[in-house]
Scaffold this motif. Structure first.
Motif, PDB file in Angstrom:
ATOM      1  N   TYR A   1       0.864  -1.186   0.000  1.00  0.00           N
ATOM      2  CA  TYR A   1       0.000   0.000   0.000  1.00  0.00           C
ATOM      3  C   TYR A   1       0.904   1.242   0.000  1.00  0.00           C
ATOM      4  O   TYR A   1       1.592   1.515   0.978  1.00  0.00           O
TER       5      TYR A   1
ATOM      6  N   LEU B   1       0.806  14.270 -10.169  1.00  0.00           N
ATOM      7  CA  LEU B   1      -0.112  13.288  -9.593  1.00  0.00           C
ATOM      8  C   LEU B   1      -1.138  12.832 -10.622  1.00  0.00           C
ATOM      9  O   LEU B   1      -1.453  11.654 -10.721  1.00  0.00           O
TER      10      LEU B   1
ATOM     11  N   ASP C   1      -1.748   3.418 -10.158  1.00  0.00           N
ATOM     12  CA  ASP C   1      -2.976   3.719  -9.434  1.00  0.00           C
ATOM     13  C   ASP C   1      -2.669   3.697  -7.960  1.00  0.00           C
ATOM     14  O   ASP C   1      -1.765   3.004  -7.525  1.00  0.00           O
ATOM     15  N   GLY C   2      -3.448   4.433  -7.214  1.00  0.00           N
ATOM     16  CA  GLY C   2      -3.240   4.385  -5.770  1.00  0.00           C
ATOM     17  C   GLY C   2      -3.597   5.710  -5.153  1.00  0.00           C
ATOM     18  O   GLY C   2      -3.825   6.686  -5.859  1.00  0.00           O
ATOM     19  N   PRO C   3      -3.663   5.761  -3.826  1.00  0.00           N
ATOM     20  CA  PRO C   3      -4.031   6.990  -3.148  1.00  0.00           C
ATOM     21  C   PRO C   3      -3.020   8.112  -3.390  1.00  0.00           C
ATOM     22  O   PRO C   3      -1.806   7.881  -3.334  1.00  0.00           O
ATOM     23  N   LYS C   4      -3.572   9.285  -3.676  1.00  0.00           N
ATOM     24  CA  LYS C   4      -2.705  10.422  -3.989  1.00  0.00           C
ATOM     25  C   LYS C   4      -3.079  11.631  -3.140  1.00  0.00           C
ATOM     26  O   LYS C   4      -4.239  11.978  -3.038  1.00  0.00           O
ATOM     27  N   VAL C   5      -2.056  12.264  -2.604  1.00  0.00           N
ATOM     28  CA  VAL C   5      -2.273  13.444  -1.781  1.00  0.00           C
ATOM     29  C   VAL C   5      -1.361  14.562  -2.260  1.00  0.00           C
ATOM     30  O   VAL C   5      -0.157  14.383  -2.402  1.00  0.00           O
TER      31      VAL C   5
END
Ligand code: ZN
Lengths: 115, 225
Positions: free
Chosen positions: B71, B82, B88-92
């Motif tokens: 993760y 971004l 793919d994956g959580p981006k901040v």
């Protein structure tokens, strides 16, 4: 292992870790790779949200709002934020955002533009 | 006067520049060095949750996921990077001097080819330590304490790098920004002092005449600061 981003984030300004989530729209093609929100976050009443595409995170401690745009959480301190873009975001989704943010949101709001 | 904000803006405007610049400052070893860093970190710990600080388009996240499905949260100052990410994956979207995460959230916090662009490197490393519960890994542009090495690296970054970029049909001005960043950098011994203030050192390696350093550290057992 699955994790929820919302359980990991903290406000970049006050480091508060409790947020209200305002959903503007969700991902149609949700898959586990995308930003996930709130399946077990105690502070939030929304239990069935799989992924937020566009929305707002509202810090419960300092009341700053942070946009979620196209699956990206934007959690920038005030000096890094783009006032114009933030205001455009509020204007674009005005009908879906609570009046408190539209009129009194921190650090930016569109109160005057709204009158 | 070119400042660090200019570099961030350059990165933001031309994400492609970021890859090329990393290739050039690492003598085309950037991917290899990233892989080595990740493998070394996986040798000393088994991170399940990783933060990629100043992820760019996710080159590091890509390598991590190839080694083991993990993760990985990607965070960058640049919206364009971004949005153009290769994984793919959580981006901040965040500033690395104010990481918007709770303390001890990630098993490993890693940053590659980025923190040299920070106005306050000490602040970035302290933030990386805060949000990690295990390891911190860094690859960044550095500056040797050895005068001759410094001279060679300076010549390369000032003249040769923009020249190679020009041959490749790119704007040399963009690459000159990197030399300005290099000029302002603290010496590697100072970077070492900073890392030692916050973390226990597992490894601090210098490469390419000291113009790149690799750091791996773990949370301090006895905090004294
Ligand atoms: Zn706050």
């Amino acid at each position: 292992m699955e994790y929820n981003l919302i359980d990991m984030i903290a406000c970049p300004v006050c480091k508060g870790d409790s947020f209200s989530v305002i959903i503007i729209d969700k991902n149609e093609d949700y898959n586990t790779g995308y930003v996930r929100a709130v399946t077990n976050n105690k502070q939030n009443e929304e239990k069935d949200i799989k992924a937020i595409k566009n929305g707002i995170l509202l810090c419960k401690s300092c009341e700053r709002w942070y946009p979620i745009i196209n699956n990206v959480y934007t959690l920038l301190p005030d000096s890094y934020r783009n006032e114009n873009n933030d205001k455009k975001f509020l204007i674009k989704y005005k009908t879906k955002i609570p009046d408190t943010i539209i009129n009194n949101g921190k650090p930016f709001n569109i109160k005057t533009e709204n009158e | 006067m070119i400042n660090n904000k200019d570099l961030r803006d350059t990165y933001n405007k031309i994400p492609k520049f970021y890859d090329r610049a990393n290739a050039l400052i690492s003598f085309f070893q950037d991917t290899k060095w990233r892989k080595k860093l990740v493998t070394d970190i996986f040798k000393i710990s088994r991170p399940e949750k990783v933060l990629d600080v100043a992820s760019g388009r996710g080159e590091l996240a890509y390598i991590i996921k190839q080694i083991k499905e993990t993760y990985v949260v990607m965070t960058d100052y640049s919206e364009n990077m971004l949005n153009m990410s290769i994984v793919d994956g959580p981006k901040v979207m965040a500033s690395f001097e104010n990481l918007p995460f709770q303390d001890n959230t990630f098993d490993s916090v890693i940053s590659t080819f980025a923190i040299h662009a920070a106005d306050n490197i000490d602040g970035v490393i302290s933030e990386m330590e805060r949000v990690s519960s295990g390891t911190v890994g860094i690859i960044a542009l550095g500056k040797s304490d050895n005068r001759l090495y410094r001279f060679i690296a300076g010549l390369y970054l000032k003249y040769l790098q923009p020249y190679i970029a020009k041959l490749a049909g790119e704007k040399p001005e963009n690459y000159k920004v990197i030399y300005h960043i290099y000029k302002k950098l603290p010496l590697n011994s100072t970077i070492r002092e900073i890392t030692e203030k916050y973390l226990d050192t597992v490894k601090f390696d210098e490469k390419a005449f000291g113009s790149i350093y690799t750091f791996i550290g773990t949370k301090k057992k006895n905090k004294i600061y």
